[in-house]
Design a protein around this motif. Sequence first.
Motif, PDB file in Angstrom:
ATOM      1  N   ILE A 203       0.840  -0.997  -0.025  1.00  0.00           N
ATOM      2  CA  ILE A 203      -0.064  -0.047   0.116  1.00  0.00           C
ATOM      3  C   ILE A 203       0.872   1.463   0.049  1.00  0.00           C
ATOM      4  N   ASP A 204       0.655   2.130  -1.014  1.00  0.00           N
ATOM      5  CA  ASP A 204       1.722   3.437  -1.315  1.00  0.00           C
ATOM      6  C   ASP A 204       1.263   4.446  -0.556  1.00  0.00           C
ATOM      7  N   VAL A 205       2.198   5.006   0.291  1.00  0.00           N
ATOM      8  CA  VAL A 205       1.842   6.352   0.898  1.00  0.00           C
ATOM      9  C   VAL A 205       2.847   7.326   0.340  1.00  0.00           C
ATOM     10  N   ASP A 206       2.343   8.737   0.634  1.00  0.00           N
ATOM     11  CA  ASP A 206       3.099   9.849   0.433  1.00  0.00           C
ATOM     12  C   ASP A 206       2.918  10.662   1.637  1.00  0.00           C
ATOM     13  N   GLY A 207       3.931  10.834   2.522  1.00  0.00           N
ATOM     14  CA  GLY A 207       3.554  11.526   3.823  1.00  0.00           C
ATOM     15  C   GLY A 207       2.549  10.626   4.726  1.00  0.00           C
ATOM     16  N   ASP A 208       1.674  11.501   5.067  1.00  0.00           N
ATOM     17  CA  ASP A 208       0.609  10.723   5.694  1.00  0.00           C
ATOM     18  C   ASP A 208      -0.730  10.552   4.985  1.00  0.00           C
ATOM     19  N   ARG A 209      -0.622  10.377   3.996  1.00  0.00           N
ATOM     20  CA  ARG A 209      -1.740  10.233   2.871  1.00  0.00           C
ATOM     21  C   ARG A 209      -1.421   8.942   1.979  1.00  0.00           C
ATOM     22  N   VAL A 210      -2.580   7.920   1.752  1.00  0.00           N
ATOM     23  CA  VAL A 210      -2.210   7.066   0.805  1.00  0.00           C
ATOM     24  C   VAL A 210      -2.458   7.577  -0.678  1.00  0.00           C
ATOM     25  N   VAL A 211      -1.784   6.907  -1.558  1.00  0.00           N
ATOM     26  CA  VAL A 211      -1.863   7.222  -2.762  1.00  0.00           C
ATOM     27  C   VAL A 211      -2.082   6.183  -3.722  1.00  0.00           C
ATOM     28  N   GLY A 212      -2.299   4.943  -3.167  1.00  0.00           N
ATOM     29  CA  GLY A 212      -2.367   3.968  -4.085  1.00  0.00           C
ATOM     30  C   GLY A 212      -1.918   2.358  -3.556  1.00  0.00           C
ATOM     31  N   VAL A 213      -1.715   1.653  -4.664  1.00  0.00           N
ATOM     32  CA  VAL A 213      -1.177   0.251  -4.319  1.00  0.00           C
ATOM     33  C   VAL A 213      -0.093  -0.136  -5.610  1.00  0.00           C
ATOM     34  N   THR A 214       0.763  -0.929  -5.183  1.00  0.00           N
ATOM     35  CA  THR A 214       1.583  -1.680  -5.997  1.00  0.00           C
ATOM     36  C   THR A 214       1.060  -3.262  -6.067  1.00  0.00           C
ATOM     37  N   THR A 236      -2.048  -8.030   8.190  1.00  0.00           N
ATOM     38  CA  THR A 236      -0.663  -7.967   7.488  1.00  0.00           C
ATOM     39  C   THR A 236      -0.467  -6.800   6.619  1.00  0.00           C
ATOM     40  N   LEU A 237      -1.615  -6.638   5.609  1.00  0.00           N
ATOM     41  CA  LEU A 237      -1.328  -5.465   4.665  1.00  0.00           C
ATOM     42  C   LEU A 237      -1.120  -4.263   5.428  1.00  0.00           C
ATOM     43  N   ILE A 238      -2.202  -3.974   6.470  1.00  0.00           N
ATOM     44  CA  ILE A 238      -1.962  -2.376   6.952  1.00  0.00           C
ATOM     45  C   ILE A 238      -0.847  -2.360   8.160  1.00  0.00           C
ATOM     46  N   ARG A 239      -0.249  -3.497   8.711  1.00  0.00           N
ATOM     47  CA  ARG A 239       0.880  -3.233   9.403  1.00  0.00           C
ATOM     48  C   ARG A 239       2.094  -3.322   8.762  1.00  0.00           C
ATOM     49  N   GLY A 240       1.951  -3.611   7.409  1.00  0.00           N
ATOM     50  CA  GLY A 240       3.304  -3.473   6.788  1.00  0.00           C
ATOM     51  C   GLY A 240       3.666  -1.790   6.472  1.00  0.00           C
ATOM     52  N   ILE A 241       2.773  -0.829   6.690  1.00  0.00           N
ATOM     53  CA  ILE A 241       3.058   0.419   6.683  1.00  0.00           C
ATOM     54  C   ILE A 241       2.550   1.202   7.959  1.00  0.00           C
ATOM     55  N   ASP A 242       2.486   0.172   9.085  1.00  0.00           N
ATOM     56  CA  ASP A 242       2.294   0.753  10.374  1.00  0.00           C
ATOM     57  C   ASP A 242       1.018   1.695  10.448  1.00  0.00           C
ATOM     58  N   ALA A 243       0.117   1.071   9.908  1.00  0.00           N
ATOM     59  CA  ALA A 243      -0.964   1.726   9.739  1.00  0.00           C
ATOM     60  C   ALA A 243      -2.228   1.461  10.941  1.00  0.00           C
ATOM     61  N   ALA A 244      -1.716   0.448  11.643  1.00  0.00           N
ATOM     62  CA  ALA A 244      -2.519  -0.119  12.837  1.00  0.00           C
ATOM     63  C   ALA A 244      -1.842   0.592  14.100  1.00  0.00           C
ATOM     64  N   ALA A 245      -0.991   1.667  14.055  1.00  0.00           N
ATOM     65  CA  ALA A 245      -0.274   2.059  14.993  1.00  0.00           C
ATOM     66  C   ALA A 245      -1.290   2.669  16.205  1.00  0.00           C
ATOM     67  N   ASP A 246      -2.463   3.147  15.934  1.00  0.00           N
ATOM     68  CA  ASP A 246      -3.132   3.679  17.032  1.00  0.00           C
ATOM     69  C   ASP A 246      -4.474   2.970  17.236  1.00  0.00           C
ATOM     70  N   PHE A 247      -4.390   1.885  16.878  1.00  0.00           N
ATOM     71  CA  PHE A 247      -5.583   0.990  16.965  1.00  0.00           C
ATOM     72  C   PHE A 247      -5.637   0.791  18.636  1.00  0.00           C
ATOM     73  N   ARG A 248      -6.876   0.703  19.277  1.00  0.00           N
ATOM     74  CA  ARG A 248      -6.956   0.279  20.383  1.00  0.00           C
ATOM     75  C   ARG A 248      -7.667  -1.137  20.871  1.00  0.00           C
TER      76      ARG A 248
END
Length: 434
Positions: A203-214, A236-248
Amino acid sequence: MAALGESRADVLIIGAGVIGASAALALARSGLDVLVVDRNSGVGDGSTGASAGIIRVHASDPQSSALADDALTVWTNWREFLDPDPAEQLARFVQCGSLILDAGNGFAGQAANAMTVAGVTFDEWTLDDMSGHFPYFDFHRFGPPRSVDDEAFWADPTDYLGGGIFTPQSGYIGDPTLAAVNLMQAARRAGARVRLAATVVSIDVDGDRVVGVTLGDGTVVLAEAVLVVAGPNTDTLIRGIDAAADFRVRTRRIREELIHVPAPPTLNVALDGVHLVDGDLNINFRPERDDAFLVGSNGDRADERTYIDDPDDFDRLVTADVWQRTTLRLARRIPDVGIPRTRMGVVGLYDAAEDWLPIYDRTCYDGLFVAMATSGTQFKTAPIVGELLRYVIETELNGRDHTAEPFRSPVSNRTYSTSQFSRLRTPQKDQSRG
């Protein structure tokens, strides 16, 4: 908003299961350009295919019960909802009712309260009511649930269950995969595109925003929003970019076996079958065609759950231990069922949260959304969840907090707070899989 080939979309959805297909339909009908990608070769080939397909309206909390009741309206009007081609084969909703036994663990009362608050109709049955409607059940109290290796499992019962709750409107979809295919066909008619056998490698990001996927073949797909609804692979997909860092709220992968058990020859399951929620024995089963039951765990005993770390590495065959435990417990409730000689069933991997509630939310990245922890509980709500996800995505893309405004059901006057499904919620302690 027109997409440029398959290199760009307004919304890219990762996952072509029943929830992903429903979201694709809702988003495409709202005018957005939608592209769905899935690594499997068919729609609904993942955890959707391992679903029991039960359409129930009882739940641990009022909002979940109301959402299920709204979804039931769609399931019972499936053709009108989809507007399919005349020759298209459609999944069929079978109304058999759900009987929730009062096992003395508090769940029946909790479900009754939730349905009362939600305005969902149900009947309270006595032991005589249950015996009159389903004489082939033995309504003795066998619980609390025990291992078949425990001598107490074989003890002769002396007490009876006090009663239960019956929801006559409930039922099941015998072919969950076909239901997902139906939704995706409708999404295609609304303009959505689908690319199967396509693996997302990042999952491709630019700064704090997603831009697409490869994708695995090197294709880069640009998108304003990405919705990850990949079942057990979502984490697995979201943890690859640490997108679950704030999950409670934590999620886990649970291996689930659904056992196919032939019915007694004297019983016509199509006429006299029911979906039974049996917390007394920790089993949950429904009719399978007119001559069998599909039986699984009720999910109550943590020591009977098998957690999986790698969603691509788990035993996909029915195991002797689960088969024996399930069939013997069923035989206590239905003495005439007998023990089948052949182990038959469906094995899948369920994605579930620690409080059994789904997560429908954005992530810490702008434009990146998830629909996760839905396995084993949310097949029933799929037609409405697609609209709920559309609301979440469109609200956030317009710069507003989706939890601050209610979602209004398109089939009723009910409104829902999406904060119950937030990644930032404090996990609820009193939730049950049901």
